[in-house]
Motif scaffolding. Structure first.
Motif, PDB file in Angstrom:
ATOM      1  N   THR A 103       0.843  -1.187   0.000  1.00  0.00           N
ATOM      2  CA  THR A 103       0.000   0.000   0.000  1.00  0.00           C
ATOM      3  C   THR A 103       0.883   1.242   0.000  1.00  0.00           C
ATOM      4  OG1 THR A 103      -0.124  -0.065   2.429  1.00  0.00           O
ATOM      5  CG2 THR A 103      -1.907  -1.111   1.202  1.00  0.00           C
ATOM      6  N   ARG A 104       0.434   2.254  -0.675  1.00  0.00           N
ATOM      7  CA  ARG A 104       1.142   3.531  -0.706  1.00  0.00           C
ATOM      8  C   ARG A 104       0.176   4.620  -0.263  1.00  0.00           C
ATOM      9  NH1 ARG A 104       4.758   3.489  -6.307  1.00  0.00           N
ATOM     10  NH2 ARG A 104       6.031   1.653  -5.782  1.00  0.00           N
ATOM     11  N   PRO A 105       0.022   4.773   1.030  1.00  0.00           N
ATOM     12  CA  PRO A 105      -0.968   5.731   1.521  1.00  0.00           C
ATOM     13  C   PRO A 105      -0.622   7.168   1.150  1.00  0.00           C
ATOM     14  CG  PRO A 105       0.433   4.985   3.318  1.00  0.00           C
ATOM     15  CD  PRO A 105       0.771   4.133   2.129  1.00  0.00           C
ATOM     16  N   ARG A 106      -1.657   7.932   0.873  1.00  0.00           N
ATOM     17  CA  ARG A 106      -1.506   9.372   0.658  1.00  0.00           C
ATOM     18  C   ARG A 106      -2.071  10.157   1.835  1.00  0.00           C
ATOM     19  NH1 ARG A 106      -4.498  11.436  -2.860  1.00  0.00           N
ATOM     20  NH2 ARG A 106      -5.948   9.693  -3.163  1.00  0.00           N
ATOM     21  N   ARG A 107      -3.115   9.614   2.446  1.00  0.00           N
ATOM     22  CA  ARG A 107      -3.756  10.259   3.591  1.00  0.00           C
ATOM     23  C   ARG A 107      -3.708   9.299   4.775  1.00  0.00           C
ATOM     24  NH1 ARG A 107      -7.086  10.800  -0.655  1.00  0.00           N
ATOM     25  NH2 ARG A 107      -8.461   9.167   0.173  1.00  0.00           N
ATOM     26  N   VAL A 108      -3.207   9.796   5.912  1.00  0.00           N
ATOM     27  CA  VAL A 108      -3.023   8.970   7.113  1.00  0.00           C
ATOM     28  C   VAL A 108      -3.620   9.688   8.313  1.00  0.00           C
ATOM     29  CG1 VAL A 108      -1.330   7.925   8.665  1.00  0.00           C
ATOM     30  CG2 VAL A 108      -0.918   7.912   6.194  1.00  0.00           C
ATOM     31  N   ALA A 109      -4.331   8.941   9.143  1.00  0.00           N
ATOM     32  CA  ALA A 109      -4.816   9.471  10.419  1.00  0.00           C
ATOM     33  C   ALA A 109      -3.968   8.899  11.538  1.00  0.00           C
ATOM     34  CB  ALA A 109      -6.283   9.117  10.633  1.00  0.00           C
ATOM     35  N   THR A 168       1.986  15.495  21.034  1.00  0.00           N
ATOM     36  CA  THR A 168       2.613  16.766  20.660  1.00  0.00           C
ATOM     37  C   THR A 168       3.185  16.757  19.249  1.00  0.00           C
ATOM     38  OG1 THR A 168       4.745  16.103  21.610  1.00  0.00           O
ATOM     39  CG2 THR A 168       3.210  17.270  23.066  1.00  0.00           C
ATOM     40  N   GLY A 169       2.818  15.770  18.440  1.00  0.00           N
ATOM     41  CA  GLY A 169       3.169  15.798  17.032  1.00  0.00           C
ATOM     42  C   GLY A 169       4.570  15.317  16.681  1.00  0.00           C
ATOM     43  N   SER A 170       5.243  14.625  17.591  1.00  0.00           N
ATOM     44  CA  SER A 170       6.609  14.167  17.288  1.00  0.00           C
ATOM     45  C   SER A 170       6.619  13.131  16.159  1.00  0.00           C
ATOM     46  CB  SER A 170       7.263  13.589  18.537  1.00  0.00           C
ATOM     47  OG  SER A 170       7.477  14.605  19.503  1.00  0.00           O
ATOM     48  N   LEU A 171       5.718  12.150  16.226  1.00  0.00           N
ATOM     49  CA  LEU A 171       5.642  11.173  15.147  1.00  0.00           C
ATOM     50  C   LEU A 171       5.016  11.785  13.906  1.00  0.00           C
ATOM     51  CD1 LEU A 171       6.081   8.281  14.174  1.00  0.00           C
ATOM     52  CD2 LEU A 171       3.838   7.697  15.122  1.00  0.00           C
ATOM     53  N   THR A 172       4.124  12.749  14.089  1.00  0.00           N
ATOM     54  CA  THR A 172       3.506  13.431  12.961  1.00  0.00           C
ATOM     55  C   THR A 172       4.560  13.986  12.016  1.00  0.00           C
ATOM     56  OG1 THR A 172       1.790  14.121  14.522  1.00  0.00           O
ATOM     57  CG2 THR A 172       1.735  15.113  12.328  1.00  0.00           C
ATOM     58  N   GLY A 195      -4.086  14.613  12.529  1.00  0.00           N
ATOM     59  CA  GLY A 195      -3.603  14.363  13.878  1.00  0.00           C
ATOM     60  C   GLY A 195      -4.752  14.467  14.864  1.00  0.00           C
ATOM     61  N   VAL A 196      -5.066  13.363  15.547  1.00  0.00           N
ATOM     62  CA  VAL A 196      -6.240  13.300  16.419  1.00  0.00           C
ATOM     63  C   VAL A 196      -5.794  13.054  17.852  1.00  0.00           C
ATOM     64  CG1 VAL A 196      -8.443  12.150  16.854  1.00  0.00           C
ATOM     65  CG2 VAL A 196      -7.566  12.317  14.498  1.00  0.00           C
ATOM     66  N   ASP A 197      -6.281  13.868  18.773  1.00  0.00           N
ATOM     67  CA  ASP A 197      -5.958  13.678  20.183  1.00  0.00           C
ATOM     68  C   ASP A 197      -7.086  14.265  21.020  1.00  0.00           C
ATOM     69  OD1 ASP A 197      -3.038  12.909  21.590  1.00  0.00           O
ATOM     70  OD2 ASP A 197      -4.409  14.018  22.889  1.00  0.00           O
ATOM     71  N   LEU A 198      -7.235  13.763  22.230  1.00  0.00           N
ATOM     72  CA  LEU A 198      -8.278  14.245  23.128  1.00  0.00           C
ATOM     73  C   LEU A 198      -7.862  15.502  23.879  1.00  0.00           C
ATOM     74  CD1 LEU A 198     -11.102  13.654  24.250  1.00  0.00           C
ATOM     75  CD2 LEU A 198     -10.037  12.160  25.952  1.00  0.00           C
ATOM     76  N   SER A 199      -6.562  15.736  23.992  1.00  0.00           N
ATOM     77  CA  SER A 199      -6.052  16.842  24.801  1.00  0.00           C
ATOM     78  C   SER A 199      -5.839  18.091  23.950  1.00  0.00           C
ATOM     79  CB  SER A 199      -4.733  16.442  25.464  1.00  0.00           C
ATOM     80  OG  SER A 199      -4.100  17.576  26.014  1.00  0.00           O
ATOM     81  N   SER A 226       8.474  23.401  12.009  1.00  0.00           N
ATOM     82  CA  SER A 226       9.310  22.478  11.237  1.00  0.00           C
ATOM     83  C   SER A 226       8.786  22.219   9.824  1.00  0.00           C
ATOM     84  CB  SER A 226       9.451  21.144  11.976  1.00  0.00           C
ATOM     85  OG  SER A 226       8.183  20.513  12.104  1.00  0.00           O
ATOM     86  N   HIS A 227       7.464  22.285   9.634  1.00  0.00           N
ATOM     87  CA  HIS A 227       6.851  21.985   8.337  1.00  0.00           C
ATOM     88  C   HIS A 227       5.751  23.006   8.047  1.00  0.00           C
ATOM     89  CE1 HIS A 227       8.642  18.140   9.581  1.00  0.00           C
ATOM     90  NE2 HIS A 227       8.696  17.826   8.303  1.00  0.00           N
ATOM     91  N   PRO A 228       6.130  24.248   7.786  1.00  0.00           N
ATOM     92  CA  PRO A 228       5.126  25.313   7.649  1.00  0.00           C
ATOM     93  C   PRO A 228       4.161  25.123   6.489  1.00  0.00           C
ATOM     94  CG  PRO A 228       7.305  26.086   7.007  1.00  0.00           C
ATOM     95  CD  PRO A 228       7.500  24.764   7.648  1.00  0.00           C
ATOM     96  N   ARG A 229       4.538  24.344   5.490  1.00  0.00           N
ATOM     97  CA  ARG A 229       3.671  24.144   4.326  1.00  0.00           C
ATOM     98  C   ARG A 229       3.031  22.750   4.311  1.00  0.00           C
ATOM     99  NH1 ARG A 229       4.584  28.235   0.682  1.00  0.00           N
ATOM    100  NH2 ARG A 229       6.498  29.457   1.017  1.00  0.00           N
ATOM    101  N   ALA A 230       3.123  22.047   5.413  1.00  0.00           N
ATOM    102  CA  ALA A 230       2.664  20.654   5.448  1.00  0.00           C
ATOM    103  C   ALA A 230       1.140  20.553   5.388  1.00  0.00           C
ATOM    104  CB  ALA A 230       3.171  19.971   6.710  1.00  0.00           C
ATOM    105  N   ALA A 231       0.690  19.435   4.823  1.00  0.00           N
ATOM    106  CA  ALA A 231      -0.753  19.144   4.773  1.00  0.00           C
ATOM    107  C   ALA A 231      -1.125  18.368   6.025  1.00  0.00           C
ATOM    108  CB  ALA A 231      -1.079  18.341   3.521  1.00  0.00           C
ATOM    109  N   VAL A 232      -1.398  19.094   7.109  1.00  0.00           N
ATOM    110  CA  VAL A 232      -1.734  18.456   8.376  1.00  0.00           C
ATOM    111  C   VAL A 232      -2.977  19.118   8.950  1.00  0.00           C
ATOM    112  CG1 VAL A 232      -0.128  19.934   9.660  1.00  0.00           C
ATOM    113  CG2 VAL A 232      -0.883  17.766  10.662  1.00  0.00           C
ATOM    114  N   HIS A 233      -3.872  18.305   9.489  1.00  0.00           N
ATOM    115  CA  HIS A 233      -5.123  18.777  10.061  1.00  0.00           C
ATOM    116  C   HIS A 233      -5.207  18.249  11.493  1.00  0.00           C
ATOM    117  CE1 HIS A 233      -6.084  19.220   5.769  1.00  0.00           C
ATOM    118  NE2 HIS A 233      -5.682  17.964   5.655  1.00  0.00           N
ATOM    119  N   TRP A 234      -5.545  19.115  12.428  1.00  0.00           N
ATOM    120  CA  TRP A 234      -5.598  18.730  13.827  1.00  0.00           C
ATOM    121  C   TRP A 234      -7.057  18.614  14.266  1.00  0.00           C
ATOM    122  CZ3 TRP A 234      -0.943  17.267  14.967  1.00  0.00           C
ATOM    123  CH2 TRP A 234       0.167  17.936  14.420  1.00  0.00           C
ATOM    124  N   LEU A 235      -7.377  17.533  14.954  1.00  0.00           N
ATOM    125  CA  LEU A 235      -8.732  17.309  15.435  1.00  0.00           C
ATOM    126  C   LEU A 235      -8.702  16.896  16.902  1.00  0.00           C
ATOM    127  CD1 LEU A 235     -10.484  15.286  12.576  1.00  0.00           C
ATOM    128  CD2 LEU A 235     -10.932  17.645  13.248  1.00  0.00           C
TER     129      LEU A 235
END
Length: 257
Positions: A42-48, A54-58, A70-74, A88-97
């Motif tokens: 598999t070659r994922p393009r979108r990952v949850a 705190t986004g270290s693995l993100t 990026g999903v977290d309760l806190s 670190s990634h100002p142009r990254a495609a990341v969404h926080w929920l």
């Protein structure tokens, strides 16, 4: 390394989380995910990422040019993650929920869902685990993968058990007491932290976290009942089967095409 992951009680701990987790094997978690995607072709393009903290693995995911949810309760952890990734990634495609993963709801399907750092051990009961599995299944595209790890029952009972731990450096100190409840197969981590302030005084605060053990066979069955194909269960960042003294179990599951 502290036993910290998805929790509603993080509050001010978010301020020192990265310092305390400096030795966390984020590169190995990323390596496991990359190898799982290779093995499943598999070659994922979108990952949850569930329990993103705190986004270290993100940031590792973003290095692979993936679109990440990026999903977290806190809210506090997400605030740190947002600021850190923006630097670190100002142009990254990341969404926080901010969501309870038992109620996971993304606006679009994703190709892979990952949940590492024993996030699922923070779900307090079997019904909650089944809810997570159902939500993940509904979130994945056909053929999508679900990758996660858990602390094994052995680690919850024998490594954490009724043990005390302490740590101190020039920035922070903690006293950590673990209490094991055999009838519930759960451990409660009672953590008192002392954080150094600019005036060289230490601010004291308290955290309590609870983790529950789940049998690997039960997790396998609940995945299958949800509709997943369970491709592998391995131990401790290796390709080896889980042994009686393995501390962490890794799952690769896939939604059928």
């Amino acid at each position: 390394m502290l036993p910290l992951s998805l929790s509603s009680s993080y509050r001010r701990l978010a301020d020192v989380y990265d310092h305390l987790m400096a030795d966390a094997p984020y590169d190995q978690w990323m390596g496991f995910a990359a190898e799982a995607w290779r093995l499943t072709r598999t070659r994922p393009r979108r990952v949850a990422e569930l329990g993103c903290g705190t986004g270290s693995l993100t940031r590792y995911l973003l290095e692979r040019e993936l679109e990440v949810w990026g999903v977290d309760l806190s809210a506090d952890m997400l605030a740190v993650a947002r600021e850190k990734v923006q630097r670190s990634h100002p142009r990254a495609a990341v969404h926080w929920l901010r969501q309870d993963i038992r109620e996971l709801a993304l606006p679009e399907l994703v190709d892979s869902v990952i949940s590492f750092c024993d996030t699922l051990n923070y779900i307090p009961d079997a019904e909650g685990i089944k809810q997570v599995f159902a939500r993940v299944f509904a979130t994945l595209t056909p053929g999508g993968t679900f990758l996660f790890d858990v602390h094994t029952p052995y680690k919850i009972a024998e490594v954490f058990g009724n043990e005390s731990f302490s740590y101190q450096d020039e920035h922070v100190a903690y006293i950590w007491q673990s209490i094991y409840y055999e009838d519930e197969e759960a451990v409660e981590h009672d953590l008192t932290l002392f954080v150094r302030e600019k005036d060289d005084l230490y601010r004291r605060f308290h955290e309590r976290h609870r983790q529950k053990a789940y049998s690997l066979e039960a997790l396998r069955q609940w995945l299958a009942d949800t509709g997943f194909d369970v491709l592998s269960i391995t131990a401790d960042f290796t390709s080896q089967p889980v042994a009686t003294d393995s501390e962490r179990a890794f799952f690769i599951a896939r939604k059928p095409h």
